[in-house]
Design a protein around this motif. Structure first.
Motif, mmCIF file in Angstrom:
data_model
loop_
_atom_site.group_PDB
_atom_site.id
_atom_site.type_symbol
_atom_site.label_atom_id
_atom_site.label_comp_id
_atom_site.label_asym_id
_atom_site.label_seq_id
_atom_site.Cartn_x
_atom_site.Cartn_y
_atom_site.Cartn_z
ATOM 1 N N LEU A 137 0.821 -1.202 0.000
ATOM 2 C CA LEU A 137 0.000 0.000 0.000
ATOM 3 C C LEU A 137 0.860 1.260 0.000
ATOM 4 O O LEU A 137 0.616 2.186 -0.787
ATOM 5 N N THR A 138 1.849 1.303 0.867
ATOM 6 C CA THR A 138 2.694 2.496 0.921
ATOM 7 C C THR A 138 3.476 2.671 -0.384
ATOM 8 O O THR A 138 3.645 3.790 -0.867
ATOM 9 N N ALA A 139 3.927 1.554 -0.969
ATOM 10 C CA ALA A 139 4.619 1.636 -2.258
ATOM 11 C C ALA A 139 3.679 2.158 -3.342
ATOM 12 O O ALA A 139 4.075 2.961 -4.196
ATOM 13 N N LEU A 140 2.433 1.726 -3.302
ATOM 14 C CA LEU A 140 1.433 2.186 -4.263
ATOM 15 C C LEU A 140 1.188 3.687 -4.112
ATOM 16 O O LEU A 140 1.119 4.432 -5.101
ATOM 17 N N LEU A 141 1.090 4.156 -2.856
ATOM 18 C CA LEU A 141 0.855 5.573 -2.615
ATOM 19 C C LEU A 141 2.044 6.421 -3.051
ATOM 20 O O LEU A 141 1.871 7.557 -3.501
ATOM 21 N N PHE A 142 3.262 5.878 -2.897
ATOM 22 C CA PHE A 142 4.436 6.577 -3.405
ATOM 23 C C PHE A 142 4.304 6.834 -4.903
ATOM 24 O O PHE A 142 4.744 7.863 -5.418
ATOM 25 N N GLY A 143 3.704 5.872 -5.609
ATOM 26 C CA GLY A 143 3.604 5.973 -7.059
ATOM 27 C C GLY A 143 2.522 6.906 -7.548
ATOM 28 O O GLY A 143 2.629 7.450 -8.652
ATOM 29 N N ILE A 144 1.454 7.105 -6.753
ATOM 30 C CA ILE A 144 0.325 7.903 -7.249
ATOM 31 C C ILE A 144 0.148 9.220 -6.511
ATOM 32 O O ILE A 144 -0.664 10.051 -6.931
ATOM 33 N N CYS A 145 0.894 9.429 -5.421
ATOM 34 C CA CYS A 145 0.739 10.650 -4.625
ATOM 35 C C CYS A 145 2.055 11.405 -4.495
ATOM 36 O O CYS A 145 3.133 10.800 -4.528
ATOM 37 N N ASN A 146 1.936 12.688 -4.304
ATOM 38 C CA ASN A 146 3.056 13.514 -3.891
ATOM 39 C C ASN A 146 2.895 13.822 -2.408
ATOM 40 O O ASN A 146 1.767 13.857 -1.886
ATOM 41 N N ALA A 147 4.002 14.040 -1.729
ATOM 42 C CA ALA A 147 3.950 14.375 -0.310
ATOM 43 C C ALA A 147 3.078 15.609 -0.104
ATOM 44 O O ALA A 147 3.166 16.583 -0.845
ATOM 45 N N GLY A 148 2.202 15.544 0.908
ATOM 46 C CA GLY A 148 1.312 16.655 1.198
ATOM 47 C C GLY A 148 -0.059 16.514 0.576
ATOM 48 O O GLY A 148 -0.990 17.247 0.953
ATOM 49 N N GLU A 149 -0.215 15.598 -0.393
ATOM 50 C CA GLU A 149 -1.539 15.354 -0.955
ATOM 51 C C GLU A 149 -2.336 14.468 0.009
ATOM 52 O O GLU A 149 -1.822 14.024 1.031
ATOM 53 N N SER A 150 -3.579 14.200 -0.323
ATOM 54 C CA SER A 150 -4.440 13.504 0.633
ATOM 55 C C SER A 150 -5.035 12.234 0.051
ATOM 56 O O SER A 150 -5.117 12.054 -1.166
ATOM 57 N N VAL A 151 -5.427 11.356 0.960
ATOM 58 C CA VAL A 151 -6.122 10.106 0.646
ATOM 59 C C VAL A 151 -7.389 10.082 1.494
ATOM 60 O O VAL A 151 -7.349 10.385 2.696
ATOM 61 N N ILE A 152 -8.497 9.730 0.890
ATOM 62 C CA ILE A 152 -9.779 9.679 1.602
ATOM 63 C C ILE A 152 -10.030 8.270 2.108
ATOM 64 O O ILE A 152 -9.986 7.306 1.338
ATOM 65 N N ILE A 153 -10.271 8.147 3.401
ATOM 66 C CA ILE A 153 -10.718 6.880 3.989
ATOM 67 C C ILE A 153 -12.028 7.163 4.704
ATOM 68 O O ILE A 153 -12.036 7.760 5.783
ATOM 69 N N PRO A 154 -13.151 6.766 4.137
ATOM 70 C CA PRO A 154 -14.439 7.095 4.749
ATOM 71 C C PRO A 154 -14.743 6.221 5.962
ATOM 72 O O PRO A 154 -14.469 5.028 5.982
ATOM 73 N N GLY A 155 -15.300 6.840 6.991
ATOM 74 C CA GLY A 155 -15.741 6.089 8.158
ATOM 75 C C GLY A 155 -14.617 5.561 9.013
ATOM 76 O O GLY A 155 -13.474 6.027 8.955
ATOM 77 N N SER A 156 -14.929 4.580 9.813
ATOM 78 C CA SER A 156 -13.930 3.993 10.709
ATOM 79 C C SER A 156 -12.947 3.148 9.905
ATOM 80 O O SER A 156 -13.286 2.597 8.860
#
Length: 413
Positions: free
Chosen positions: A87-106
């Motif tokens: 997951l973290t490797a995937l986020l490295f590939g699609i996000c830049n530092a400071g951008e956001s990811v939405i996780i709805p709910g708990s």
């Protein structure tokens, strides 16, 4: 202290591990090492994104058990040292530092640490359930939450939505219409959809057709107007095969070669060759179907045991579809997070560790809920429930929900 008079060992019902098929797994692993271990298995990993045989085995596994709309090919799969690492490797590939990811709910609190520390993204979170955690997977509330999350992102540009299915901590599965709506929401907002399906086969046998697990791999994305390049699935051996220590996970991205390449660059040299060997043989093992069925049978028996105990004491709980836990309101009168934490401390003093609802970001109106792991040996669950009875003041009567060990482990692979 309310510890067992013969032992001060705490019984951990907080960490989401599955202990129910470990005896069978140990025997299979011993056989694999004895028959399959070669000198080359002690070298660096072979192949990019995972050993070629491992990727073939994983692709065949998904095609057999996750009902993909488009057959999964080895080139669609990238292996790594656990789902979180993928997951973290995937986020490295699609996000830049400071951008956001939405996780709805708990959601699992580990996401807070891993996402902020490594790829450096911010989690945007709004409650799905206002008062009832069973609403976490409700389509209407989910879409309301996603719309609110988009509005709240501001300058922190959102890049992805992350969902866990079956859900953690409720154990409920998203319906097909809910998954389709989320996929279309992501498409209309230019977001990636990341589906964490690590509990995909850890299902209760009593689940109905309406509440069964549906993998996002099975969605016909083009017919929904969704670009498959933006949809990715995470899975690992940790939950479904009770082997968190293997550190073997993967992503499936069927139409995004750039994502697969970026994840492969970050994970290839980190993957254990021994874990790859075991996983490759296990996924092709003739006893695998029996092992999966056995796991689901034992999960069901354990779930019936703990929910019977909860019902006996009039403790409200969320009816579960999958996973290794149940969410129960052990402190129904709690009016603050401090009161919820006080009960956790009391249970810990009695020798049982459970996880508070607050640690999963339950909404402010959902105080007093706790996630309790039930995928433990039957004698451990019996002992834990006995200690909880005493700590919660239910009297000295011993819980009458014991299931004979012979019956519990009657089905062997």
């Amino acid at each position: 202290m309310l510890h067992d008079r013969k032992s001060n060992t705490s019984l951990d019902l907080a960490i989401a591990e599955n202990h129910l098929i470990r005896n069978e797994l140990v025997e299979i692993c011993k056989d694999i090492f004895q028959k399959k271990l070669r000198c080359e298995n002690l070298s660096y990993p072979q192949g990019f994104g995972g050993d070629p045989e491992l990727l073939e085995a994983l692709a065949a596994f998904f095609n057999r058990y996750f009902s993909p709309h488009v057959p999964v090919e080895p080139a669609h799969v990238v292996a790594g040292p656990g789902a979180t690492s993928c997951l973290t490797a995937l986020l490295f590939g699609i996000c830049n530092a400071g951008e956001s990811v939405i996780i709805p709910g708990s959601y699992w609190s580990g996401f807070d640490f891993h996402m902020s520390l490594l790829p450096g993204v911010t989690i945007v979170n709004f409650p799905v359930a206002r008062e009832d955690p069973s609403e976490e997977t409700d389509e209407q509330n989910l879409m309301r939450c996603l719309e609110a999350s988009i509005a709240a992102c501001g300058a922190k540009e959102p890049r992805a939505v992350v969902l866990t299915n079956p859900h953690n901590p409720t154990g409920r599965c998203y319906t097909k219409p809910a998954l389709e709506s989320v996929a279309q929401f992501c498409e209309s907002n230019g977001l990636h959809l990341i589906m964490d399906e690590v509990y995909g086969l850890s299902l209760l046998q009593s689940s109905s057709q309406e509440t069964r697990f549906i993998s996002s791999l099975s969605l016909d994305l083009p017919s929904l107007g969704v670009n498959p390049e933006r949809v990715h699935v995470l899975w690992s051996t940790s939950k479904d095969f009770g082997s968190s220590g293997f550190r073997m996970g993967c992503i499936v991205s069927q139409a995004n070669t750039a994502v697969c390449a970026s994840v492969g660059m970050l994970t290839t040299t980190q993957t254990s060759t021994l874990a790859s060997l075991i996983t490759t043989v296990l996924l092709r093992h003739p006893k695998l179907p029996q092992l999966i069925t056995l796991n689901q049978q034992r999960l069901t028996v354990a779930y019936i045991k703990i929910t019977s105990w909860l019902s006996k004491h009039d403790i409200r709980y969320v009816e579960t579809t999958g996973g290794v836990y149940v969410l129960a309101r052990l402190a129904p009168l709690a009016e603050s997070w401090a009161e919820e934490a006080n009960l956790m401390t009391k249970l810990k003093a009695a020798g049982v560790v459970v996880a508070t609802g607050r640690s999963f970001h339950l909404s402010e109106s959902c105080k007093g809920w706790f996630r309790i792991i039930f995928a433990v040996a039957p004698d451990v669950l019996d002992k834990a429930l006995g200690r909880m009875e005493e700590a919660l003041g239910f009297g000295q009567k011993e819980a009458n929900f014991r299931i004979e060990r012979k019956k519990y482990f009657a089905l062997n692979v």
